[in-house]
Design an enzyme around this catalytic site. Structure first.
Site, PDB file in Angstrom:
ATOM      1  N   ASP A  95      -3.753   9.268  -2.319  1.00 53.08           N
ATOM      2  CA  ASP A  95      -4.126  10.280  -3.311  1.00 53.08           C
ATOM      3  C   ASP A  95      -5.483  10.905  -2.980  1.00 53.08           C
ATOM      4  O   ASP A  95      -6.209  10.432  -2.108  1.00 53.08           O
ATOM      5  CB  ASP A  95      -4.145   9.610  -4.691  1.00 53.08           C
ATOM      6  CG  ASP A  95      -3.749  10.567  -5.796  1.00 53.08           C
ATOM      7  OD1 ASP A  95      -3.891  11.782  -5.614  1.00 53.08           O
ATOM      8  OD2 ASP A  95      -3.302  10.076  -6.850  1.00 53.08           O
ATOM      9  N   ASP A 139       0.562  17.658 -10.235  1.00 54.11           N
ATOM     10  CA  ASP A 139       1.569  16.719 -10.743  1.00 54.11           C
ATOM     11  C   ASP A 139       2.696  17.448 -11.470  1.00 54.11           C
ATOM     12  O   ASP A 139       2.460  18.346 -12.272  1.00 54.11           O
ATOM     13  CB  ASP A 139       0.914  15.730 -11.710  1.00 54.11           C
ATOM     14  CG  ASP A 139       0.031  14.737 -10.972  1.00 54.11           C
ATOM     15  OD1 ASP A 139      -0.289  14.984  -9.787  1.00 54.11           O
ATOM     16  OD2 ASP A 139      -0.328  13.720 -11.581  1.00 54.11           O
TER      17      ASP A 139
END
Ligand code: GLA
Length: 399
Positions: free
Chosen positions: A166, A220
């Site tokens: 990430d 997201d």
């Protein structure tokens, strides 16, 4: 030979050499294969699997992961290709052990992560794990910054097959982001165990296909029609970078999470498949409704996603008011997958002209991958498409 002759001969040789170089480059005979930093033979087709994040966020533990792994097998999902079980954020503590190693959360994973890997491997599946390139993860747990080598070694010891990396804590220049992702790619290469490197850095960057296997192309996803289309559209912009070994990633599948209709979930699954996107489910595999399970298990749609040519589908027609046609070239000669997409709120008839798919096609054999129907069609094919729905066909040139 006079100096003048020598000069003419030299100019001629240089010209011949240049022509050879230009022709060779144009036909691509001896163009060297590009070298990829992590080209370890993995992810030749888009990875398929399950990740708890969209459904469970940080509420994960050893018991939940094991139960979902069992369900993955029992529901027949492992059997159709979903094999990576990726434990997302919150598996780790906020600190390291005295040797600098990352440690599993004492409460959630009291037996450590190798036990999880062994369990997953025991079912014939592959083990994925989350980490982040900064000092903290997106949920404020321990990040891998300046610990890339030791973390990659731990992952290798625990049997990790797939690292999701990430971009948190979202600070740092573009140069720094690239450097830190590259550090982890190199650390994985040195760790002695082949692992997929999935880069979740929200936006696509041109260096990504050079260092890893998956690159997120947008923020997201959420369980929402508009959000789903936004991630799909953004992902489509990078089609030219996709190839076996590197996949654009529009984020996880929401199929089964309950806020979209079954028609919308079918559309999502179809759009991910025509994109050749990673198929990472993220719903509760124990309680998932039968009709949603059936969507995830459509082997013909999965086959389009997994096609060995590794091409990402592109838009070939757009009415401008929500009716679109998308097409993906498949490895079998003269074969394509085509999607008629209805983004509007009412039923619509959508047509595809074969010449827009491939200028050499005048007649094609059609099979509908959702209804099972089919036939042979000249010049065009039309179908009624539900609001927010799709028709997905596979076609083969017969004339
Ligand atoms: C980011 C990622 C998500 C998930 C969370 C975990 O938001 O994009 O997919 O991994 O972090 O904190």
């Amino acid at each position: 030979m006079t100096p003048m002759h020598k000069m003419t001969t030299f100019i001629r040789s240089v010209s011949v050499l240049m022509i050879v170089i230009i022709v060779t480059a144009a036909v691509g005979i001896s163009a060297p294969e590009p070298v990829y930093a992590l080209d370890n033979g993995l992810a030749r087709t888009p990875p398929m699997g399950w990740n708890p994040w969209q459904r469970f966020q940080c509420k994960i533990d050893e018991k939940l992961i094991k139960q979902q792994v069992d369900a993955l097998v029992k529901q027949g999902l492992a059997g159709v290709g979903y094999k990576y079980v990726i434990v997302d954020d919150c598996w780790m503590m906020g600190n390291r052990d005295p040797e600098g190693r990352m440690i599993a959360d004492y409460i959630r994973f009291p037996n450590g992560m190798k036990v999880i890997g062994d369990y997953i491997h025991g079912k014939g599946l592959k083990f994925g794990l989350y980490a982040s390139r900064g000092i903290l993860t997106c949920s404020a747990k321990m990040g891998s910054q300046e610990h890339e080598d030791i973390d990659a070694r731990s992952f290798a010891e625990w049997g990790v097959d797939y690292v999701k990396y990430d971009n948190c804590p979202l600070i740092g220049s573009e140069e720094e982001i690239q450097r830190r992702y590259t550090n982890m790619a190199n650390a994985i290469k040195k760790a002695g165990r082949p692992m997929i490197f999935s880069m979740a850095a929200y936006n696509f960057r041109e260096w990504m296909p050079g260092i890893g296997h998956l690159g997120r192309t947008y923020g997201d996803i959420s369980d929402d029609w508009g959000a789903m289309l936004r991630n799909f559209d953004e992902n489509a912009g990078y089609a030219r970078f996709q190839r076996p070994g590197y996949w654009n990633d529009p984020d996880m599948l929401e199929v089964g999470n309950g806020k979209m209709t079954p028609t919308e979930y079918k559309t999502m699954f179809t759009l991910w498949a025509i994109s050749g996107a990673p198929l990472i489910m993220s719903s509760d595999l124990i309680t998932i409704a039968k009709e949603n399970l059936a969507i995830l298990k459509n082997t013909q749609v999965i086959a389009v996603d997994q096609d060995s040519a590794g091409v990402q589908g592109v838009k070939i027609a757009d009415s401008g008011n929500g009716l679109q046609v998308w097409s993906k070239r498949l490895a079998a000669k003269g074969s394509y997958a085509v999607v008629l997409l209805n983004r509007t709120d009412s039923e619509q008839t959508i047509s595809v002209n074969w010449k827009d798919v491939d200028s050499t096609i005048t007649r094609a054999q059609v099979s509908d991958l959702w209804s099972g129907g089919g036939g042979t069609y000249s010049t065009t094919f039309s179908a009624k498409v539900l609001p927010h729905g799709v028709v997905m066909i596979r076609i083969k040139r017969v004339g």
